[in-house]
Design a protein around this motif. Structure first.
Motif, mmCIF file in Angstrom:
data_model
loop_
_atom_site.group_PDB
_atom_site.id
_atom_site.type_symbol
_atom_site.label_atom_id
_atom_site.label_comp_id
_atom_site.label_asym_id
_atom_site.label_seq_id
_atom_site.Cartn_x
_atom_site.Cartn_y
_atom_site.Cartn_z
ATOM 1 N N SER A 209 0.845 -1.201 0.000
ATOM 2 C CA SER A 209 0.000 0.000 0.000
ATOM 3 C C SER A 209 0.876 1.246 0.000
ATOM 4 C CB SER A 209 -0.903 0.023 1.237
ATOM 5 O OG SER A 209 -0.138 0.278 2.413
ATOM 6 N N GLU B 180 0.475 3.650 2.066
ATOM 7 C CA GLU B 180 0.774 3.938 3.476
ATOM 8 C C GLU B 180 2.136 3.351 3.858
ATOM 9 O OE1 GLU B 180 -0.406 2.440 7.963
ATOM 10 O OE2 GLU B 180 -1.618 1.797 6.255
ATOM 11 N N GLU C 55 5.032 5.341 2.188
ATOM 12 C CA GLU C 55 5.284 6.620 2.859
ATOM 13 C C GLU C 55 6.003 6.424 4.189
ATOM 14 O OE1 GLU C 55 1.381 8.200 3.169
ATOM 15 O OE2 GLU C 55 1.170 8.537 0.992
ATOM 16 N N ASN C 56 5.610 5.402 4.941
ATOM 17 C CA ASN C 56 6.222 5.202 6.253
ATOM 18 C C ASN C 56 7.599 4.556 6.160
ATOM 19 O OD1 ASN C 56 4.418 5.961 8.713
ATOM 20 N ND2 ASN C 56 3.011 5.199 7.147
#
Length: 715
Positions: A255, A257, A260-261
């Motif tokens: 994903s 998410e 980005e992390n």
């Protein structure tokens, strides 16, 4: 026979004596050389080494701490600079100027060179200590806070340093006591091995390209951090190009998410990269390569059911599809590309060797179908390459020269090289390092995802998680993580590491600089009334850290009614004199109880009493309205077994209690704490502020930080 160090009794070489002690180099002492002579080290072989710096460099090279002389040639040069600098400047007329320079240099550093203890630290430390009162007066003046913090932390690395100094440095100068024995080896816990003292095969400075290739199916954890930091290390060492590549070949797990992390975690770890790429950038070329291999008869399309295929590979049985015609394979390949019902039954396999003892070479899968939308390219593709097929292809295409992989991939290295060969691409050198395994910890993303999905933790940043964000949220400094990982280096030895070692390193970084505060448990407090205490409360401004002025000040209110911890009150006797920290002594005159529980104490201040004579040194809080509410949170491991065996299910070993919360009152100064700030609660331990003060009705949330000595809350 041990080495013998000969030197004049009136000028012992303190730097050599300290370095040998910390390095674990056994010496005998001959302090009877004529005055003015340089020290000489006589080796058991009959050889000798003459001169302070020459002997120091020898000790650095033979030290049991593997990188005592720096991690590479550049860091060794920095060490050499410090060896030359220290004795000239620190013993001359520019002493205070040198202290000022060191203070500025150490403002954002824990050590002089790299991330750990080197002989440079020992030499500068010993030259400062060797000036005796000259340095001690400056040390007490708090004029150079960063330098004093560093000096104290180096002292903590080896208690033996103070022994050497006390033996050779007196108030009137050097040479006051007989030489100590230098035969004891410093315990392993005091050694500070810095990192991988190894070479990448065939690597040349300026001609290396490495890559860090995480899958965006979760946040980075401590194991990924090791891979990332080793890539960073070699990139810096060889002035190499570093690629961050997301291995996004499984849309079911990945994903934005996670992308980005992971990038956030990479930034947190201080990993500087040249470019970010995605395996999905190369999907068209990978599909073209697969089709070319099919046309060349080097790959085929197989519709064997998954479990049957796994059994056949284990038994070395060829698939019935292995000898399909190229035309049949291409027809099924198009079905896969289109994601048809027929295509979904198939996969592409490499035609390697079904009889090879290495089972990874038994016709591995290159492509498989998946109709889940991809986080970057949506539903454009229905067939995706496997990691084992895509990785060597993209490595070669992007110019990677050395691929760092953990040793869990060892059996698949032959497959990696074979696939490159089948593709007709250049060779990429694999360099293996051991996977980082931690006690009481699962690092499988699948298992970590289970904890998140089943709400056993808050999310991927939960302080019980081994993710980078989780352990940082619990109070770990990134500097400690870097030092911990580089100490293990690029070794191929499989180790199960203790968390205590990591938290011990962390304590040495946070203790010299974090502010001190006071707290008492709400339901475990007892009022002490001081009958001769101040009629009106008064305030004093005190340092938040008595040895580090940079921590700032705090205001402390003194009243005739104060709160103590019940555990402290329960061990006090009537008539006993106790010390109230930051105030003075008091004598307990009366102890009130109810149902056997202490409810109140009465006492009188005795400020002229000797603090040295009291047995109990008590923390306390004034009974005022300005106290703040605290939530003190302690965590335990998510699993209760130190190491899970391969056949053990982690679900059978879940720890039933992994979080405990205690309500407390804290001093009013804690209203100013910022999120992420680390403090020490006197006589309780270290804490990280997770939720700062917002309003009186909402407690400040503090997470307990392990210090390397604490026991599991389940013990």
């Amino acid at each position: 026979m041990e080495a013998k160090l000969a030197f004049p009794q009136d000028s012992p070489p303190l730097s050599i004596l300290c370095a040998a002690k910390v390095a674990g180099v056994s010496l005998s002492i001959d302090p009877n050389v004529s005055s003015g002579s340089a020290p000489t080290l006589h080796l058991a072989s009959g050889d000798f080494i003459h001169g302070v710096n020459t002997i120091l460099r020898y000790i650095a090279r033979v030290a049991s701490a593997s990188s005592f002389y720096g991690q590479d040639a550049i860091q060794a040069a920095y060490v050499d600079q410090w060896l030359d600098y220290a004795p000239v400047i620190l013993s001359g007329s520019e002493f205070e100027a040198a202290c000022s320079f060191l203070d500025g240099f150490l403002a954002s550093r824990t050590f002089l060179v790299s991330y750990g203890l080197s002989i440079a630290d020992i030499v500068v430390w010993s030259n400062l200590a060797g000036t005796g009162q000259r340095w001690e007066s400056l040390r007490k003046s708090k004029k150079y806070e960063n330098l004093v913090r560093w000096f104290n932390s180096i002292s903590d690395y080896s208690n033996t340093l103070e022994e050497v100094v006390s033996a050779y440095v007196g108030k009137r100068g050097i040479g006051k006591s007989p030489a100590p024995s230098l035969k004891e080896k410093v315990p392993d816990s005091k050694q500070n091995t810095l990192g991988p003292e190894v070479d990448l095969p065939g690597a040349k400075v300026g001609e290396v390209c490495v890559r860090f290739a995480p899958e965006p199916s979760g946040y980075l954890h401590i194991g990924h951090a090791k891979a990332g930091l080793l890539n960073k290390y070699f990139a810096e060492r060889y002035k190499a190009r570093l690629i961050v590549r997301f291995d996004d070949t499984n849309p079911s797990k990945e994903s934005n998410e996670f992308v980005e992390n992971v990038l956030k975690d990479i930034e947190t770890l201080g990993i500087k990269y040249d470019i970010v790429t995605y395996t999905s950038d190369y999907f068209p070329q990978l599909m073209e390569m697969a089709e070319n291999l099919i046309k060349q008869g080097k790959a085929y399309v197989d519709d064997t059911p998954k479990e049957q295929m796994r059994t056949e590979r284990m038994d070395g049985v060829e698939s019935k599809c292995r000898n399909n015609t190229v035309e049949d394979n291409l027809s099924l390949w198009r079905e896969m590309i289109n994601g048809t019902e027929r295509g979904m039954q198939c996969c592409v396999r490499g035609k390697l060797d079904m009889q090879d003892p290495n089972k990874s070479l038994r016709d591995p899968v290159y492509f498989r179908c998946n109709t889940d939308p991809h986080h970057r390219v949506g539903s454009k593709y229905k067939a995706y390459p496997t990691y084992d097929f895509a990785c060597p292809f993209v490595d070669a295409l992007e110019g990677v020269t050395h691929a760092l992989r953990s040793s869990e991939y060892h059996d698949r290295n032959a497959q990696y090289y074979r696939i490159l060969q089948e593709m007709g691409l250049r060779r990429v050198e694999i360099y293996e390092f051991s996977r980082l395994n931690m006690v009481y910890t699962v690092l499988s993303k699948r298992k970590l995802l289970w904890f998140v999905q089943n709400k056993k933790v808050e999310d991927w940043t939960d302080p019980r998680f081994p993710t980078v964000q989780g352990i940082v949220r619990r109070g770990l400094k990134v500097e400690a993580l870097v030092q911990f990982i580089l100490e293990q280096g690029a070794s191929k030895n499989l180790n199960l590491m203790e968390w205590d070692k990591l938290w011990t390193i962390n304590k040495k970084i946070i203790d010299p600089v974090c502010g001190r505060h006071t707290a008492v448990l709400k339901d475990q407090r007892v009022l002490l009334t001081l009958t001769n205490g101040p009629d009106k409360p008064f305030i004093r401004i005190l340092p938040r850290h008595k040895k580090y002025e940079g921590a700032g000040k705090k205001s402390t209110t003194f009243t005739n009614k104060i709160w103590l911890e019940r555990t402290d009150a329960s061990v006090i006797s009537i008539g006993e004199e106790v010390t109230l920290m930051d105030w003075g002594n008091a004598i307990i005159k009366e102890i009130k109880t109810e149902n056997g529980i202490i409810t109140e104490l009465l006492g009188v201040l005795h400020l002229e009493g000797s603090v040295k004579m009291t047995k109990l040194k008590l923390t306390w809080l004034p009974d005022i309205e300005d106290l703040v509410s605290l939530s003190l949170v302690e965590f335990d491991y998510l699993i209760k077994k130190k190491k899970l065996e391969e056949d053990e299910d982690f679900l059978d070993n879940l720890n039933p209690c992994t979080r405990q919360e205690f309500l407390a009152l804290g001093d009013a100064n804690m209203r100013n704490l910022k999120q992420g700030e680390i403090i020490q609660l006197e006589r309780k331990g270290y804490y990280r502020c997770d939720a700062p003060f917002i309003r009186s009705s909402k407690p400040i949330v503090l997470f307990a930080i392990p210090d390397g000595r604490q026991k599991s809350t389940t013990n």
